[in-house]
Scaffold this motif. Structure first.
Motif, PDB file in Angstrom:
ATOM      1  N   CYS A 114      -2.955   2.802   1.015  1.00  0.00           N
ATOM      2  CA  CYS A 114      -1.993   1.660   1.652  1.00  0.00           C
ATOM      3  C   CYS A 114      -1.533   0.846   0.009  1.00  0.00           C
ATOM      4  N   VAL A 116      -0.095  -2.022  -3.021  1.00  0.00           N
ATOM      5  CA  VAL A 116      -0.133  -2.396  -4.187  1.00  0.00           C
ATOM      6  C   VAL A 116       1.373  -3.192  -4.483  1.00  0.00           C
ATOM      7  N   GLN A 136      -4.070  -7.417  -5.703  1.00  0.00           N
ATOM      8  CA  GLN A 136      -3.963  -6.485  -4.998  1.00  0.00           C
ATOM      9  C   GLN A 136      -4.551  -4.689  -4.894  1.00  0.00           C
ATOM     10  N   LEU A 137      -4.849  -4.367  -6.146  1.00  0.00           N
ATOM     11  CA  LEU A 137      -5.639  -3.732  -6.163  1.00  0.00           C
ATOM     12  C   LEU A 137      -7.101  -3.380  -6.161  1.00  0.00           C
ATOM     13  N   VAL A 140      -7.250  -3.473  -2.062  1.00  0.00           N
ATOM     14  CA  VAL A 140      -6.945  -1.698  -1.827  1.00  0.00           C
ATOM     15  C   VAL A 140      -8.773  -0.435  -1.709  1.00  0.00           C
ATOM     16  N   GLU A 141      -8.888  -0.905  -2.900  1.00  0.00           N
ATOM     17  CA  GLU A 141      -9.762  -0.001  -3.018  1.00  0.00           C
ATOM     18  C   GLU A 141     -11.767  -0.486  -2.335  1.00  0.00           C
ATOM     19  N   ALA A 147      -4.889   3.955  -3.322  1.00  0.00           N
ATOM     20  CA  ALA A 147      -3.890   2.684  -3.220  1.00  0.00           C
ATOM     21  C   ALA A 147      -2.582   3.632  -3.724  1.00  0.00           C
ATOM     22  N   ALA A 176      -7.307   1.714 -12.841  1.00  0.00           N
ATOM     23  CA  ALA A 176      -7.729   2.263 -11.202  1.00  0.00           C
ATOM     24  C   ALA A 176      -9.073   2.958 -10.669  1.00  0.00           C
ATOM     25  N   VAL A 180      -3.469   7.469  -8.320  1.00  0.00           N
ATOM     26  CA  VAL A 180      -3.576   6.275  -7.174  1.00  0.00           C
ATOM     27  C   VAL A 180      -1.508   6.953  -6.815  1.00  0.00           C
TER      28      VAL A 180
END
Length: 383
Positions: A114, A116, A136-137, A140-141, A147, A176, A180
């Motif tokens: 997805c 980010v 946003q990260l 998604v996570e 990501a 992260a 990613v």
């Protein structure tokens, strides 16, 4: 029955629609390439909205289309450019899309990654850009999806040079949880991204991009490159650290880039694999057997359609993608979030229909013909 399709000069010409679709079947998982389809969203046609209001999404139809892609073995790249991020779909809508699609992927065993970005912002400081990315990260996570760090309009506006990109991306990669995909979207897709990575000189920008990856190779699964320049992508993928994949985003040259050469190949993350999903999947399964010629024989004829959909202004390719989804029966209407169904002309639609029909992309050619005829009548074309 004959259709009368307008060409670029407005002249009507006769076209005989195909009567049978291309025969495609689902098969085994891919073994030689990782292939993402960047999927579109289906608007709710009954919502009382304006182009400036938040998107109204038909969630049932949107998720059904993702199940269609997964059923053919494709992975889904969610909440990307194809889903009209920043062109009708705001962050609130994208966050809901991410949560729903990730849950659906979990339920059916589909792979999903997805986008980010920073589309909570129209502009901001570097600190605000970092915070927007972080928000946003986290979404998604928390959804369980991989990501994709998308190019940011706000970062392009705030950055003073390459060092700002190195700082922001380095910060995000360090935090992260899992590797990613880095996303480099060229200005032909979004003019606000001119000069990304700190320079309009693509050689200099490439050096900065590679510096980000070299500093954190364990946090980069791969890169998604959308510059519509095949040789530049080939040169870039040859410079990647071992284990970092190149996912082509080149909707003009994808067959040759995926096929590769004796020094390597690209995987794929493509908007054109939204309308081409079943055919693209069949082609990759042929490639899995080592039959590169057979792969090219299936996929090369699709390039004319892709180049048509993605012609300048390239950012409006989503209109053609959704148009073909309507003709193919994946949704009951041709309405888009943000009113973007108006972004292409009738001759453009007519040519897209003709090319897609010629490829056998429509599961029910008669339905596609009837819907094309309806559109022609709406525009005043009569037999």
């Amino acid at each position: 029955m004959t259709l009368h399709l307008p060409d670029a000069n407005g002249t009507l010409r006769a076209y005989e629609p195909r009567t049978e679709p291309l025969a495609v079947t689902a098969g085994a998982p891919f073994t030689s390439r990782t292939v993402f389809s960047a999927a579109h969203v289906v608007a709710d046609p009954y919502a009382d909205t304006t182009p400036d209001s938040p998107a109204a999404v038909d969630w049932d139809a949107t998720l059904a289309f993702r199940r269609h892609l997964w059923s053919h073995g494709l992975a889904v790249a969610e909440a990307m450019d194809t889903a009209q991020r920043g062109m009708g779909l705001d962050w609130a809508g994208a966050a809901e899309l991410i949560r729903r699609s990730a849950a659906e992927a979990k339920a059916v065993g589909g792979r999903i990654a997805c986008g980010v970005g920073t589309d909570q912002l129209t502009a901001g400081s570097l600190a605000e850009v970092r915070a927007a990315y972080e928000e946003q990260l986290a979404v998604v996570e928390e959804s369980g999806a991989q990501a994709i760090l998308m190019a940011s309009r706000a970062l392009a506006a705030a950055a003073q040079g390459p060092e700002d990109y190195l700082e922001v991306y380095g910060h995000l990669l360090r935090q992260a949880a899992e590797p990613v995909i880095l996303h480099w979207l060229g200005p032909m897709f979004d003019p606000a991204l001119e000069g990304y990575w700190g320079s309009s000189d693509l050689d200099a920008a490439t050096d900065t991009f590679l510096e980000v990856i070299a500093a954190h190779p364990d946090k980069v699964d791969g890169i998604k490159v959308s510059l519509l320049d095949a040789q530049r992508e080939i040169d870039l993928r040859r410079r990647l650290p071992h284990g970092v994949r190149c996912y082509t985003g080149d909707d003009f040259n994808y067959p040759e880039l995926i096929a590769g050469d004796d020094q390597g190949f690209s995987h794929a993350l493509l908007g054109i694999f939204d309308p081409l999903g079943p055919l693209a999947a069949q082609a990759v399964r042929v490639l899995d057997t080592g039959n590169t010629d057979g792969f090219r024989a299936l996929l090369d004829p699709t390039v004319e359609l892709s180049r048509h959909l993605f012609r300048a202004p390239t950012r409006f390719y989503k209109t053609g993608v959704v148009f073909l989804a309507w003709l193919a029966g994946h949704q009951s209407h041709f309405t888009m979030v943000g009113g973007l169904q108006s972004a292409r002309s009738l001759p453009h639609f007519a040519r897209a229909y003709e090319l897609a029909d010629g490829l056998g992309l429509f599961p029910d050619p008669k339905l596609a013909e009837e819907r094309m005829r309806t559109l022609l009548h709406l525009y005043g074309v009569t037999p």
